[in-house]
Motif scaffolding. Structure first.
Motif, PDB file in Angstrom:
ATOM      1  N   GLU A   1       7.704   3.225  -0.930  1.00 44.70           N
ATOM      2  CA  GLU A   1       7.235   2.272  -1.946  1.00 44.70           C
ATOM      3  C   GLU A   1       6.463   3.005  -3.052  1.00 44.70           C
ATOM      4  N   VAL A   2       5.613   3.961  -2.652  1.00 41.91           N
ATOM      5  CA  VAL A   2       4.869   4.736  -3.655  1.00 41.91           C
ATOM      6  C   VAL A   2       5.872   5.450  -4.563  1.00 41.91           C
ATOM      7  N   GLY A   3       6.904   6.023  -3.953  1.00 45.12           N
ATOM      8  CA  GLY A   3       7.930   6.737  -4.728  1.00 45.12           C
ATOM      9  C   GLY A   3       8.616   5.803  -5.713  1.00 45.12           C
ATOM     10  N   ALA A   4       8.906   4.582  -5.263  1.00 49.16           N
ATOM     11  CA  ALA A   4       9.571   3.619  -6.145  1.00 49.16           C
ATOM     12  C   ALA A   4       8.656   3.253  -7.312  1.00 49.16           C
ATOM     13  N   LEU A   5       7.366   3.080  -7.035  1.00 50.73           N
ATOM     14  CA  LEU A   5       6.418   2.731  -8.103  1.00 50.73           C
ATOM     15  C   LEU A   5       6.301   3.867  -9.120  1.00 50.73           C
ATOM     16  N   MET A   6       6.274   5.097  -8.617  1.00 46.85           N
ATOM     17  CA  MET A   6       6.211   6.248  -9.531  1.00 46.85           C
ATOM     18  C   MET A   6       7.486   6.298 -10.389  1.00 46.85           C
ATOM     19  N   GLY A   7       8.617   6.022  -9.749  1.00 45.51           N
ATOM     20  CA  GLY A   7       9.893   6.021 -10.469  1.00 45.51           C
ATOM     21  C   GLY A   7       9.896   4.972 -11.580  1.00 45.51           C
ATOM     22  N   LEU A   8       9.329   3.810 -11.285  1.00 40.93           N
ATOM     23  CA  LEU A   8       9.290   2.749 -12.291  1.00 40.93           C
ATOM     24  C   LEU A   8       8.372   3.112 -13.451  1.00 40.93           C
ATOM     25  N   PHE A   9       7.286   3.789 -13.118  1.00 41.52           N
ATOM     26  CA  PHE A   9       6.364   4.227 -14.163  1.00 41.52           C
ATOM     27  C   PHE A   9       7.105   5.158 -15.124  1.00 41.52           C
ATOM     28  N   ARG A  10       7.835   6.097 -14.530  1.00 37.69           N
ATOM     29  CA  ARG A  10       8.641   7.014 -15.366  1.00 37.69           C
ATOM     30  C   ARG A  10       9.638   6.226 -16.212  1.00 37.69           C
ATOM     31  N   ALA A  11      10.331   5.301 -15.561  1.00 37.92           N
ATOM     32  CA  ALA A  11      11.381   4.534 -16.252  1.00 37.92           C
ATOM     33  C   ALA A  11      10.781   3.745 -17.413  1.00 37.92           C
TER      34      ALA A  11
END
Ligand code: IPE
Ligand code: IPE
Ligand code: MG
Length: 246
Positions: A75-85
């Motif tokens: 989940e942390v990884g997904a949130l970081m990915g969304l921040f990048r996106a």
């Protein structure tokens, strides 16, 4: 004009939002939590556009807390990915809208490429004169207060600062938010009634508004309604209201 009718003359100068409820929004739809976070990014986009159109001067959004590292790695990884996106997809629009970006939080714990994106976005918008858009990312209020205290204590120990000169104003100038006014209105979505370590010092006299809406469902109308509710509040800051004085 319609908006002025709704919000009255008391538009807050700084609105801060605890964007909560992405997981529950997804669960209601039998979707993975990440889908809720993705939908939440849409609500961020819409809220930023609306705030800008309304003429709000300062909008601060709580995107990731210093305690959110306790969540599962995926989940942390997904949130970081969304921040990048978000940075990749929305920066041009934010620049076009004359928005000044700031990111408040720890910084040192996030991946290098995200740190770079943060720095670039701040640099790219540093001369913008429109709305101040601040993301609280890897942010914790207690951590922020402790860091400011440590800095002042170090200065005092080195003989560079007389402890007697420490005032609330001096202390506030050592916080991440030193360039921003205190929030007038703190909104939390999703029905939880707590601050979860968000802007603890800065919210001393903020009006608090707790909404049952889950963050992905928050939109322009929800923001306008929140501003209208703020307009109806009487703020006293410890003094008496005007009627009592008269
Ligand atoms: C808010 O939604 C987003 C972050 C905290 C990053 P949540 O993920 O906390 O959603 P709920 O509270 O589980 O519904
Ligand atoms: C607060 O929400 C943090 C953000 C919205 C980024 P949480 O969902 O992490 O808060 P708790 O754990 O319910 O207090
Ligand atoms: Mg939550």
């Amino acid at each position: 004009m319609a908006l002025e009718d709704k919000t009255g003359p008391h538009l807050p100068s700084h609105v801060a939002i605890i964007m909560d409820g992405n997981g529950r929004w997804a669960r209601k739809r039998l979707l993975p939590r990440e889908a809720g976070h993705y939908a939440g990014m849409g609500a961020v986009r819409e809220t930023v556009r609306a705030a800008c159109d309304i003429g709000l001067q300062n909008l601060t959004l709580f995107a990731f807390s210093s305690e959110n590292w306790k969540r599962p790695k995926t989940e942390v990884g997904a949130l970081m990915g969304l921040f990048r996106a978000y940075f990749r997809s929305d920066m041009d629009e934010l620049v076009d809208r004359n928005i000044r970006m700031r990111i408040i939080g720890h910084r040192g714990r996030v991946a290098n490429d995200i740190q770079q994106m943060i720095e670039e976005s701040e640099k790219r918008t540093i001369n913008n004169t429109g709305m101040n858009l601040t993301f609280a990312f890897d942010y914790g209020g207690q951590e922020e207060i402790v860091a400011a205290t440590r800095e002042l204590a170090r200065a005092a120990a080195d003989g560079r600062l007389d402890p007697e000169t420490i005032t609330p104003e001096l202390f506030a100038s050592r916080l991440f938010t030193s360039a921003l006014p205190s929030p007038d209105l703190v909104i939390r979505t999703s029905g939880e009634h707590r601050l979860s370590n968000f802007l603890l010092w800065q919210s001393a006299y903020a009006e608090l508004l707790f909404l049952d809406t889950l963050w992905p469902d928050f939109d322009r109308a929800a923001l306008e309604s929140a501003l209208a509710q703020f307009g109806g509040r009487e703020r006293r800051f410890g003094a008496l209201d005007s009627e009592a004085v008269a």
